[in-house]
Scaffold this active site. Structure first.
Site, PDB file in Angstrom:
ATOM      1  CB  SER A  13      -5.234   1.601  13.534  1.00  0.00           C
ATOM      2  OG  SER A  13      -6.070   2.909  13.812  1.00  0.00           O
ATOM      3  N   GLY A  58       0.972  -1.106   0.232  1.00  0.00           N
ATOM      4  CA  GLY A  58       0.046  -0.044  -0.046  1.00  0.00           C
ATOM      5  C   GLY A  58       0.927   1.253  -0.075  1.00  0.00           C
ATOM      6  CB  SER A  86       0.246   4.065  -4.626  1.00  0.00           C
ATOM      7  OG  SER A  86      -0.992   3.305  -4.027  1.00  0.00           O
ATOM      8  NE  ARG A  87      -4.266   5.917  -3.238  1.00  0.00           N
ATOM      9  CZ  ARG A  87      -5.156   5.599  -2.347  1.00  0.00           C
ATOM     10  NH1 ARG A  87      -5.901   6.493  -1.507  1.00  0.00           N
ATOM     11  NH2 ARG A  87      -5.965   4.490  -2.402  1.00  0.00           N
ATOM     12  CE1 TYR A 142      -8.177   0.661   9.445  1.00  0.00           C
ATOM     13  CE2 TYR A 142      -8.495   1.619  11.625  1.00  0.00           C
ATOM     14  CZ  TYR A 142      -7.724   1.554  10.529  1.00  0.00           C
ATOM     15  OH  TYR A 142      -6.687   2.020  10.318  1.00  0.00           O
TER      16      TYR A 142
HETATM   17  P1  NAP Z   1      -4.449   5.398   2.043  1.00  0.00           P
HETATM   18  O1  NAP Z   1      -4.245   6.757   2.067  1.00  0.00           O
HETATM   19  O2  NAP Z   1      -6.041   5.053   1.683  1.00  0.00           O
HETATM   20  O3  NAP Z   1      -3.893   4.506   1.153  1.00  0.00           O
HETATM   21  C1  NAP Z   1      -3.956   3.050   1.124  1.00  0.00           C
HETATM   22  C2  NAP Z   1      -2.864   2.115   0.468  1.00  0.00           C
HETATM   23  O4  NAP Z   1      -3.229   0.982   0.502  1.00  0.00           O
HETATM   24  C3  NAP Z   1      -2.897   2.601  -1.050  1.00  0.00           C
HETATM   25  O5  NAP Z   1      -1.565   2.581  -1.556  1.00  0.00           O
HETATM   26  C4  NAP Z   1      -3.635   1.645  -1.710  1.00  0.00           C
HETATM   27  O6  NAP Z   1      -3.350   1.294  -3.082  1.00  0.00           O
HETATM   28  C5  NAP Z   1      -3.335   0.577  -0.858  1.00  0.00           C
HETATM   29  N1  NAP Z   1      -4.265  -0.714  -0.918  1.00  0.00           N
HETATM   30  C6  NAP Z   1      -5.606  -0.815  -0.521  1.00  0.00           C
HETATM   31  N2  NAP Z   1      -6.157  -1.839  -0.644  1.00  0.00           N
HETATM   32  C7  NAP Z   1      -5.154  -2.771  -1.188  1.00  0.00           C
HETATM   33  C8  NAP Z   1      -5.181  -4.003  -1.487  1.00  0.00           C
HETATM   34  N3  NAP Z   1      -6.252  -4.742  -1.242  1.00  0.00           N
HETATM   35  N4  NAP Z   1      -4.140  -4.588  -1.787  1.00  0.00           N
HETATM   36  C9  NAP Z   1      -2.795  -3.751  -2.178  1.00  0.00           C
HETATM   37  N5  NAP Z   1      -2.792  -2.611  -1.436  1.00  0.00           N
HETATM   38  C10 NAP Z   1      -4.082  -1.728  -1.054  1.00  0.00           C
HETATM   39  O7  NAP Z   1      -4.341   4.783   3.628  1.00  0.00           O
HETATM   40  P2  NAP Z   1      -3.402   5.317   4.718  1.00  0.00           P
HETATM   41  O8  NAP Z   1      -3.842   6.363   5.742  1.00  0.00           O
HETATM   42  O9  NAP Z   1      -2.072   5.759   4.382  1.00  0.00           O
HETATM   43  O10 NAP Z   1      -3.165   4.185   5.605  1.00  0.00           O
HETATM   44  C11 NAP Z   1      -2.014   3.339   5.690  1.00  0.00           C
HETATM   45  C12 NAP Z   1      -1.982   2.390   6.905  1.00  0.00           C
HETATM   46  O11 NAP Z   1      -1.935   3.049   7.915  1.00  0.00           O
HETATM   47  C13 NAP Z   1      -3.340   1.458   6.994  1.00  0.00           C
HETATM   48  O12 NAP Z   1      -3.126   0.195   7.360  1.00  0.00           O
HETATM   49  C14 NAP Z   1      -4.259   2.030   7.784  1.00  0.00           C
HETATM   50  O13 NAP Z   1      -5.196   1.273   8.578  1.00  0.00           O
HETATM   51  C15 NAP Z   1      -3.397   2.623   8.864  1.00  0.00           C
HETATM   52  N6  NAP Z   1      -3.595   3.830   9.610  1.00  0.00           N
HETATM   53  C16 NAP Z   1      -4.011   4.857   9.022  1.00  0.00           C
HETATM   54  C17 NAP Z   1      -4.415   5.932   9.606  1.00  0.00           C
HETATM   55  C18 NAP Z   1      -5.064   7.332   9.200  1.00  0.00           C
HETATM   56  O14 NAP Z   1      -5.624   8.095   9.868  1.00  0.00           O
HETATM   57  N7  NAP Z   1      -4.809   7.588   7.773  1.00  0.00           N
HETATM   58  C19 NAP Z   1      -4.459   5.865  11.219  1.00  0.00           C
HETATM   59  C20 NAP Z   1      -4.232   4.750  11.734  1.00  0.00           C
HETATM   60  C21 NAP Z   1      -3.729   3.517  10.834  1.00  0.00           C
HETATM   61  P3  NAP Z   1      -4.186   2.127  -4.443  1.00  0.00           P
HETATM   62  O15 NAP Z   1      -3.470   3.366  -4.452  1.00  0.00           O
HETATM   63  O16 NAP Z   1      -3.629   1.426  -5.452  1.00  0.00           O
HETATM   64  O17 NAP Z   1      -5.496   2.084  -4.163  1.00  0.00           O
END
Ligand code: NAP
Length: 245
Positions: free
Chosen positions: A143, A13, A15-16, A156
């Site tokens: 998380s 994951g 890419s972003r 989640y």
């Molecule tokens: P995000 O901005 O939504 O980015 C999600 C990333 O995961 C993207 O690169 C997406 O690829 C990839 N992805 C989604 N489903 C996938 C799959 N089935 N197979 C392979 N790749 C997949 O998320 P984020 O906020 O950076 O979160 C990253 C991690 O941190 C996650 O595990 C999230 O639960 C955790 N987290 C986030 C927060 C928050 O507040 N943001 C807080 C606590 C924990 P595409 O670009 O191709 O869609």
């Protein structure tokens, strides 16, 4: 700089958001980095270009981690293309929020499948490569909401609580092979995932964070770098990067 020279890494994951920041942080320290993603080819390519702009080496690898065969084949292919696999960051995650009374089976299954099962698929596929070289660094991104729960996030929270429990057992089993397994548990972080939360709710959440703001993805990445670059005797642990929340 160069603390990870000669090392290879796979960030799921990437890419972003948080995964992208982790990929760039590891590349900045000299690791060759595979950037996994699900569908966003353009964003993954951009991250590889950013890695190359740092004079690093990156590889975009598309695979849906909720699909066991795709996930395992992706890990194997990265290890074979790089020649070895030293670092795995299980970061990919999704949300499909709904109050429990209205949550569909599909919302439950999809989130557990990507967030928890995907972590298992990638980790189990990496073990043969890491144990053969008696070295591996695995970091699982959980998380805050896997520790304290959150309204509308039963799926989640369960997935992230599962990732934390999974990490403890993986750490016990893999220490003898020179593989450490740890968790970084972010609080609310400024990414696309969190942008989907309505502004009014974001304001309520912010008001409860002692630091008074959300995390930057780069702040999560620094904790991951610490674990992989300096955490030789650290395993089965959690680092909470949540501004005191
Ligand atoms: P995000 O901005 O939504 O980015 C999600 C990333 O995961 C993207 O690169 C997406 O690829 C990839 N992805 C989604 N489903 C996938 C799959 N089935 N197979 C392979 N790749 C997949 O998320 P984020 O906020 O950076 O979160 C990253 C991690 O941190 C996650 O595990 C999230 O639960 C955790 N987290 C986030 C927060 C928050 O507040 N943001 C807080 C606590 C924990 P595409 O670009 O191709 O869609």
């Amino acid at each position: 700089m160069d603390r990870l020279k000669g090392k290879t890494a796979l960030v799921t994951g990437a890419s972003r958001g948080i995964g992208r920041a982790i990929a760039l942080e590891l590349a900045r320290e000299g690791a060759r980095v595979a950037v996994n993603y699900a569908s966003n080819d353009a964003k993954a390519k951009e991250v590889v270009q950013e890695i190359e702009a740092l004079k690093g080496s990156g590889l975009a690898v598309k695979a849906d981690l909720g699909n066991a065969q795709e996930a395992r084949a992706m890990v194997k292919s990265v290890a074979e293309q790089f020649g070895h696999l030293d670092i795995l960051v299980n970061n990919a995650g999704i949300t499909k929020d709904s109050m429990l009374a209205k949550m569909t089976d599909q919302q439950w299954v999809d989130v557990i499948q990507t967030n928890l099962n995907g972590c298992f698929f990638c980790t189990s596929a990496a073990i043969p490569f890491m144990s053969a070289q008696s070295y591996g660094r695995i970091v699982n991104i959980a998380s805050l909401n896997g520790q304290v729960g959150a309204m509308g996030q039963a799926n989640y929270s369960a997935s992230k609580g599962g990732v934390i429990a999974f990490t403890r057992t993986a750490a016990l089993e893999l220490a003898r092979f020179g593989i450490t397994v740890n968790v970084v548990a972010p609080g609310y972080t400024d990414t696309d995932m969190f942008a989907a939360v309505p502004q009014a709710i974001q304001a309520q959440i912010r008001a409860k964070i002692p630091a008074g703001r959300f995390a930057h993805p780069e702040e999560i990445a620094k904790a991951v770098l610490f674990l992989v670059a300096d955490g030789d005797y650290l395993t089965g642990q959690q680092i909470n990067v949540n501004g005191g929340a």
